[in-house]
Scaffold this active site. Sequence first.
Site, PDB file in Angstrom:
ATOM      1  N   ASP A 124       8.438  -2.344   5.842  1.00 26.41           N
ATOM      2  CA  ASP A 124       7.185  -3.091   5.679  1.00 26.41           C
ATOM      3  C   ASP A 124       7.298  -4.149   4.585  1.00 26.41           C
ATOM      4  O   ASP A 124       6.764  -5.256   4.718  1.00 26.41           O
ATOM      5  CB  ASP A 124       6.037  -2.128   5.366  1.00 26.41           C
ATOM      6  CG  ASP A 124       5.496  -1.444   6.605  1.00 26.41           C
ATOM      7  OD1 ASP A 124       5.707  -1.984   7.702  1.00 26.41           O
ATOM      8  OD2 ASP A 124       4.875  -0.381   6.482  1.00 26.41           O
ATOM      9  N   LYS A 171       0.825  -1.209   0.000  1.00 28.17           N
ATOM     10  CA  LYS A 171       0.000   0.000   0.000  1.00 28.17           C
ATOM     11  C   LYS A 171       0.861   1.262   0.000  1.00 28.17           C
ATOM     12  O   LYS A 171       0.445   2.305  -0.521  1.00 28.17           O
ATOM     13  CB  LYS A 171      -0.919   0.005   1.223  1.00 28.17           C
ATOM     14  CG  LYS A 171      -1.890  -1.174   1.288  1.00 28.17           C
ATOM     15  CD  LYS A 171      -3.028  -1.029   0.317  1.00 28.17           C
ATOM     16  CE  LYS A 171      -4.039  -2.156   0.495  1.00 28.17           C
ATOM     17  NZ  LYS A 171      -5.265  -1.965  -0.290  1.00 28.17           N
ATOM     18  N   LYS A 172       2.068   1.174   0.576  1.00 34.64           N
ATOM     19  CA  LYS A 172       2.948   2.340   0.619  1.00 34.64           C
ATOM     20  C   LYS A 172       3.652   2.587  -0.712  1.00 34.64           C
ATOM     21  O   LYS A 172       4.381   3.579  -0.840  1.00 34.64           O
ATOM     22  CB  LYS A 172       3.987   2.168   1.736  1.00 34.64           C
ATOM     23  CG  LYS A 172       3.419   2.370   3.130  1.00 34.64           C
ATOM     24  CD  LYS A 172       4.491   2.245   4.192  1.00 34.64           C
ATOM     25  CE  LYS A 172       3.952   2.575   5.586  1.00 34.64           C
ATOM     26  NZ  LYS A 172       2.888   1.707   6.036  1.00 34.64           N
ATOM     27  N   LEU A 173       3.469   1.730  -1.691  1.00 31.56           N
ATOM     28  CA  LEU A 173       3.982   2.009  -3.027  1.00 31.56           C
ATOM     29  C   LEU A 173       3.161   3.088  -3.722  1.00 31.56           C
ATOM     30  O   LEU A 173       3.463   3.455  -4.861  1.00 31.56           O
ATOM     31  CB  LEU A 173       3.991   0.724  -3.864  1.00 31.56           C
ATOM     32  CG  LEU A 173       5.009  -0.334  -3.434  1.00 31.56           C
ATOM     33  CD1 LEU A 173       4.836  -1.607  -4.237  1.00 31.56           C
ATOM     34  CD2 LEU A 173       6.434   0.197  -3.561  1.00 31.56           C
ATOM     35  N   ASP A 174       2.127   3.585  -3.046  1.00 34.28           N
ATOM     36  CA  ASP A 174       1.350   4.720  -3.534  1.00 34.28           C
ATOM     37  C   ASP A 174       2.281   5.909  -3.790  1.00 34.28           C
ATOM     38  O   ASP A 174       3.233   6.158  -3.039  1.00 34.28           O
ATOM     39  CB  ASP A 174       0.289   5.090  -2.490  1.00 34.28           C
ATOM     40  CG  ASP A 174      -0.590   6.234  -2.935  1.00 34.28           C
ATOM     41  OD1 ASP A 174      -1.601   5.966  -3.589  1.00 34.28           O
ATOM     42  OD2 ASP A 174      -0.260   7.393  -2.621  1.00 34.28           O
TER      43      ASP A 174
END
Length: 737
Positions: free
Chosen positions: A248, A202-205
């Site tokens: 993460d 999700k943090k690859l946003d």
Amino acid sequence: AVGKTSKEEPGPSTLHSWTKRLLGFEWADLSSWHHFVCLLNRPTDPAALGIFRFLFGLLMALDIPQERGLSQLDHKYLDGLKVCRFPLFNFLEPLPLDWMYLVYTAMLLGALGIMLGCFYRLSCLLFMVPYWYVFLLDKTTWNNHSYLYGLLGFQLLFMNANRYWSIDGLWNPQKRNAHVPLWNYTLLRTQIFIVYFIAGIKKLDADWVEGYSMSSLAHHWLFSPFRLVLSEEMTSLLVVHGGGLMLDLTAGYLLFFDATRPLALVFVSYFHCMNSQLFSIGMFSYTMLATSPLFCYPDWPRHLIAKFPACFQRLLPLSEAPQPSQECVYGGAGQQRLGRGAQKVGLRQKLGAIFTVLYVLEQLFLPYSHFITQGYNNWTNGLYGYSWDMMVHARSHQHVKITYRDGLTGEVGYLNPGVFTQSRRWRDHADMVKQYATCLSQLLHSYNISEPEIYFDIWVSINDRFQQRLFDPHVDIVKAEWSPFQKTTWVKPLLVDLSPWRTKLQEIEDALDNQTEVVFIADFPGLHLENFVSEDLGNTSLHLLKGEVAVEIVSTQKNHTLQEGDKIQLPPGKYHKVFTVSQEPSCYMYMYVNTTEAALEQNFTRLQELREKVQNGTETEPLPPELQPILDSSMENVTQVDPVVEAFLRRQWRMEELQKRRNATLAERFHRFITKKYFVFRRSLLMTWISLRNLLLGRPPLEQLAQEVAYANMQHEEVRTPSSPDTVPKQPGRSEL
């Protein structure tokens, strides 16, 4: 790792099997369903699972009075008051207050039972059922770690976590120190792996990768060592965002393998200890710390306990080897010598394997199930809490307006945002806005408003973008359609095409002086913003950055058309409207100075200088009576209070208290922490006792009940956070400045 049960000496077979050494199982274990079931039911040491059960129960027992809200239950569930609530299912309602205390009591007893391993299955039910009831009762409190607690409680219900260091083991010799199936560990390890890895995905946003999600976090003192070698901007980009992303993505893998596990334990422990100081997330950091040893060999507690002196080992869990269990499958020759384990796969073993596979598949699917539950999608997918998109989106709200209209008379009025509710998270979610509008329409009937229509005008900025509308302000939300499985048509799209403007907006902010504030606005064609400039903002101007707008000063009925680069001065104490007349969204900014605050700050500076002059003897003239309190910080025996002097003394007291806290010793800080927690738990127990007494014996007279609640509310002076020092008494009829 998933298949490892204990350390083994490398024999002829293991030396040539890299999968056995690396993963803990052979490829042949995956060659058929039968072999796979045997693998998941392989006998495994219960020690690490028992330690986790104890720690999880302890942390939940500490969490219930705090983040679950037992200490403030009477403030959360207000008996007799009409309040708008936001359950997942509209038929869910809170019980009467005394019964809610009983629900929380059952949850607390369940957590304590899990910790002690006492009546284990019943304790898991006592904890899990009330927990999910309270969780589903209020979507506004949802977050990822609260969801994780419920999942872990659900998993423990089906596991044999009471086979080690439990009261059940003392009562039942067959449960004492007995093997558990491997799937007990597999399920927990996979759950934690999913938490880490999907949080990383999700943090690859783009907002996270570019450093916009937590842009202000680098200010925290915990990042001071990094700021010695990096600028604050690079600390935010590389350490906060880059470091969080890499941890993460890799933590689950690094914890999986023997070679990298020691390094992973160091990094994830440091990470969670930092989070415990950065965020108000209750027991989450400590729960994640408690899950880390699950990735180690399951017999690690025995090796640790064996190193203690014999006199201490009597008080600690068992260090002897575990006994066989009927719930495991013993396939090897060495395991068959134990004689008591199951030699063939039975229904129990198959159900355990099926449960493991289905649960893992469900957990992998649910974070990406938003194409089904489209009604919960707004600018971000789904409700915050079950997708592991932790800290990816930061929001700020500039303007919230609720308009009602009488369907019969046409009368129009405005409601205070948040009226009839205690939460503000409804502003970001269409499903909650729908629930809120429905509730308001029902409550407004009591105020002689017939067939009320409710309109919301909510302006939000996400990850440092322009402030823009989230919902269509022309749609009556009471009559608007909403379905959990269909896209919500009255949600306005996020203007992602304007995202590159964030660099320019930051440059504009950096160029301003300390007294000038700025708000960046983007609006859709055909809509307008109605705004009021407070009289305190004596120097407010509107600058157009993109598009074309028409500005109407309501009191004078004058219109001004602005092209890109134009600006207009706005009169204070007046309403104005900004119409977007271009074919594309308009972008503009308000620049203003709070002249009242600036003048007050100048007065504070003069009073501080005067105080210093008198104290060092350079001021020889006597002070007038109204300024005398600045010397002794007391307003006793003062008949006429100057509001500026009173505000100055309050600010000085707050600054002194802040400085006192910063300079406190470790012992003083620990004492303050313990004192605060003591009164939290004290109030929880006393209010629970009062409610249970009410259920058993009935409520006492109101005077007695008020005295009991007052006694439960009693706090130590250090725990209170008054708005002013005792030496500055509040004057009758005088409001706070």
